[in-house]
Design a protein around this motif. Structure first.
Motif, mmCIF file in Angstrom:
data_model
loop_
_atom_site.group_PDB
_atom_site.id
_atom_site.type_symbol
_atom_site.label_atom_id
_atom_site.label_comp_id
_atom_site.label_asym_id
_atom_site.label_seq_id
_atom_site.Cartn_x
_atom_site.Cartn_y
_atom_site.Cartn_z
ATOM 1 N N GLU A 190 0.842 -1.184 0.000
ATOM 2 C CA GLU A 190 0.000 0.000 0.000
ATOM 3 C C GLU A 190 0.884 1.243 0.000
ATOM 4 O OE1 GLU A 190 -2.444 0.293 3.432
ATOM 5 O OE2 GLU A 190 -0.782 0.572 4.836
ATOM 6 N N VAL A 191 0.362 2.328 -0.600
ATOM 7 C CA VAL A 191 1.078 3.597 -0.600
ATOM 8 C C VAL A 191 0.892 4.250 0.765
ATOM 9 C CG1 VAL A 191 1.244 5.887 -1.640
ATOM 10 C CG2 VAL A 191 0.779 3.906 -3.089
ATOM 11 N N VAL A 192 2.004 4.582 1.420
ATOM 12 C CA VAL A 192 1.927 5.174 2.751
ATOM 13 C C VAL A 192 2.319 6.646 2.767
ATOM 14 C CG1 VAL A 192 2.259 2.988 3.946
ATOM 15 C CG2 VAL A 192 4.251 4.355 3.327
ATOM 16 N N ASP A 193 2.975 7.129 1.718
ATOM 17 C CA ASP A 193 3.340 8.548 1.682
ATOM 18 C C ASP A 193 3.770 8.918 0.266
ATOM 19 O OD1 ASP A 193 3.701 11.113 2.595
ATOM 20 O OD2 ASP A 193 5.250 10.599 4.070
ATOM 21 N N GLU A 194 3.763 10.216 -0.008
ATOM 22 C CA GLU A 194 4.180 10.731 -1.309
ATOM 23 C C GLU A 194 5.091 11.934 -1.133
ATOM 24 O OE1 GLU A 194 0.800 11.751 -3.665
ATOM 25 O OE2 GLU A 194 0.300 9.679 -4.162
ATOM 26 N N PHE A 195 6.002 12.073 -2.078
ATOM 27 C CA PHE A 195 6.897 13.238 -2.147
ATOM 28 C C PHE A 195 6.817 13.785 -3.561
ATOM 29 C CE2 PHE A 195 10.989 15.007 -3.450
ATOM 30 C CZ PHE A 195 11.315 15.859 -2.402
ATOM 31 N N ARG A 196 6.690 15.094 -3.671
ATOM 32 C CA ARG A 196 6.657 15.683 -5.010
ATOM 33 C C ARG A 196 7.227 17.093 -4.973
ATOM 34 N NH1 ARG A 196 1.613 18.042 -8.577
ATOM 35 N NH2 ARG A 196 2.558 17.792 -10.649
ATOM 36 N N THR A 197 8.101 17.371 -5.911
ATOM 37 C CA THR A 197 8.617 18.715 -6.075
ATOM 38 C C THR A 197 8.999 18.911 -7.533
ATOM 39 O OG1 THR A 197 10.300 20.326 -5.357
ATOM 40 C CG2 THR A 197 10.997 18.041 -5.549
ATOM 41 N N PHE A 198 8.902 20.143 -7.991
ATOM 42 C CA PHE A 198 9.480 20.489 -9.280
ATOM 43 C C PHE A 198 10.947 20.824 -9.047
ATOM 44 C CE2 PHE A 198 4.940 21.477 -9.865
ATOM 45 C CZ PHE A 198 4.683 20.639 -10.931
ATOM 46 N N VAL A 199 11.725 20.848 -10.119
ATOM 47 C CA VAL A 199 13.161 21.082 -10.020
ATOM 48 C C VAL A 199 13.532 22.231 -10.955
ATOM 49 C CG1 VAL A 199 15.453 20.051 -10.184
ATOM 50 C CG2 VAL A 199 13.483 18.606 -9.612
ATOM 51 N N ARG A 200 14.246 23.218 -10.418
ATOM 52 C CA ARG A 200 14.667 24.344 -11.250
ATOM 53 C C ARG A 200 15.910 23.954 -12.026
ATOM 54 N NH1 ARG A 200 17.270 29.329 -9.154
ATOM 55 N NH2 ARG A 200 16.500 28.627 -7.108
ATOM 56 N N GLU A 214 6.764 28.806 -15.078
ATOM 57 C CA GLU A 214 6.621 29.434 -13.760
ATOM 58 C C GLU A 214 6.857 28.422 -12.642
ATOM 59 O OE1 GLU A 214 4.447 29.700 -16.258
ATOM 60 O OE2 GLU A 214 4.858 31.809 -16.806
ATOM 61 N N GLN A 215 6.397 27.190 -12.840
ATOM 62 C CA GLN A 215 6.565 26.162 -11.799
ATOM 63 C C GLN A 215 8.034 25.821 -11.577
ATOM 64 O OE1 GLN A 215 3.793 23.326 -13.588
ATOM 65 N NE2 GLN A 215 2.465 23.454 -11.795
ATOM 66 N N VAL A 216 8.808 25.708 -12.652
ATOM 67 C CA VAL A 216 10.216 25.356 -12.463
ATOM 68 C C VAL A 216 11.043 26.565 -12.037
ATOM 69 C CG1 VAL A 216 10.127 23.381 -14.027
ATOM 70 C CG2 VAL A 216 10.755 25.624 -14.930
ATOM 71 N N ASP A 217 10.654 27.759 -12.472
ATOM 72 C CA ASP A 217 11.399 28.949 -12.072
ATOM 73 C C ASP A 217 11.339 29.181 -10.568
ATOM 74 O OD1 ASP A 217 12.217 29.500 -14.637
ATOM 75 O OD2 ASP A 217 10.691 31.030 -15.021
ATOM 76 N N SER A 218 10.237 28.785 -9.949
ATOM 77 C CA SER A 218 10.069 28.985 -8.502
ATOM 78 C C SER A 218 10.440 27.739 -7.695
ATOM 79 C CB SER A 218 8.621 29.374 -8.190
ATOM 80 O OG SER A 218 7.715 28.354 -8.595
ATOM 81 N N ALA A 219 10.925 26.699 -8.379
ATOM 82 C CA ALA A 219 11.239 25.432 -7.716
ATOM 83 C C ALA A 219 12.655 25.458 -7.150
ATOM 84 C CB ALA A 219 11.100 24.278 -8.709
ATOM 85 N N PRO A 220 12.966 24.587 -6.196
ATOM 86 C CA PRO A 220 14.326 24.490 -5.671
ATOM 87 C C PRO A 220 15.282 23.888 -6.687
ATOM 88 C CG PRO A 220 12.948 22.762 -4.739
ATOM 89 C CD PRO A 220 12.035 23.656 -5.514
ATOM 90 N N LEU A 221 16.559 24.176 -6.537
ATOM 91 C CA LEU A 221 17.576 23.542 -7.362
ATOM 92 C C LEU A 221 17.755 22.082 -6.926
ATOM 93 C CD1 LEU A 221 20.218 26.419 -7.430
ATOM 94 C CD2 LEU A 221 18.698 25.742 -9.308
ATOM 95 N N PHE A 222 18.389 21.300 -7.774
ATOM 96 C CA PHE A 222 18.512 19.870 -7.518
ATOM 97 C C PHE A 222 19.175 19.531 -6.177
ATOM 98 C CE2 PHE A 222 20.704 15.733 -8.112
ATOM 99 C CZ PHE A 222 19.588 14.933 -8.264
ATOM 100 N N PRO A 223 20.272 20.212 -5.778
ATOM 101 C CA PRO A 223 20.867 19.882 -4.469
ATOM 102 C C PRO A 223 19.886 20.056 -3.311
ATOM 103 C CG PRO A 223 22.417 21.153 -5.778
ATOM 104 C CD PRO A 223 21.106 21.197 -6.513
ATOM 105 N N GLU A 224 19.037 21.075 -3.373
ATOM 106 C CA GLU A 224 18.036 21.267 -2.323
ATOM 107 C C GLU A 224 16.968 20.188 -2.386
ATOM 108 O OE1 GLU A 224 14.826 24.618 -0.694
ATOM 109 O OE2 GLU A 224 16.270 25.156 -2.278
#
Length: 228
Positions: free
Chosen positions: A27-37, A57-67
């Protein structure tokens, strides 16, 4: 997990593990999602936006990959998969993806471009779900479609997520195809169904964090003349 400008993860957990270590209910117990700049080719093409639904706009405001890696690490700590600080695995787990490329290749490439070391909790083996479905399908004597005909001509290339759902008699793809989080949720359904059918789920491809491609220059430089 799935995508390039998007980094989504669904955590699947066994719910019926026996003392002998056998289980077939997930069963799915949690999810993680982020866009990447992106830092290389930072402007999305019209094709990419049309295909994935991701906007500039979504990627411009997203964290960089290291973050993103820092945030993902905190997510794994929260779910008891790795130890805070030491980053040691507390549970045995592997990454699952549709095909080997997302985690096996793309993360290695992005670590190079971002000039960060691949975390130890990423390294290890990967379950290429598409290969497992294709292997299972090849072992079946005859699987009828809605029209009463057996599945013929399906190859690794054509056995996309929608086709995998179909051959497993699961409901049609839910959400937007090529949206990272929607692809990931549907992949989770496929893995869950494979487990229910007692298909052995073992990693079938390995991550090589030291792999290099011809386009890799010095200090994260991309040699575009070598890209194909």
């Amino acid at each position: 997990m799935k995508s390039s400008y998007e980094f989504p993860v669904c955590v699947l957990q066994w719910t019926d593990r026996s003392e002998e270590g056998r289980a077939n209910l997930l069963e799915v117990v949690d999810e993680f999602r982020t866009f990447v700049r992106p830092t290389w080719r930072s402007t999305l093409s019209d094709f990419c936006t049309e295909l994935t639904g991701i906007t500039q706009e979504q990627v411009d405001s997203a964290p960089l990959f290291p973050e993103v890696l820092v945030n993902l690490e905190a997510f794994l700590v929260k779910n008891g998969l790795i130890e805070k600080g030491t980053r040691k695995r507390l549970k045995r787990f592997c990454w699952c993806s549709d095909g080997p490329f997302d985690i096996r290749d793309f993360v290695v490439k992005q670590c190079f471009i971002s000039q960060v070391e691949m975390p130890s909790w990423v390294q290890g083996d990967v379950l290429d779900v598409r290969s497992v479905v294709l292997e299972w399908l090849s072992s079946q004597p005859a699987l009828p479609t809605e029209g009463g005909l057996p599945f013929e001509g399906l190859t690794r290339r054509t056995l996309n997520i929608s086709a995998q759902l179909n051959v497993l008699s699961l409901p049609k793809f839910e959400g937007r195809q090529h949206s990272g989080i929607d692809d990931t949720r549907n992949i989770a359904k496929i893995v869950t169904e494979l487990a229910r059918r007692d298909v052995c789920l073992l990693p079938n491809t390995a991550i090589n964090p030291g792999r290099r491609w011809r386009w890799m220059g010095k200090h994260g430089q991309v040699l575009e003349e070598f890209l194909t």
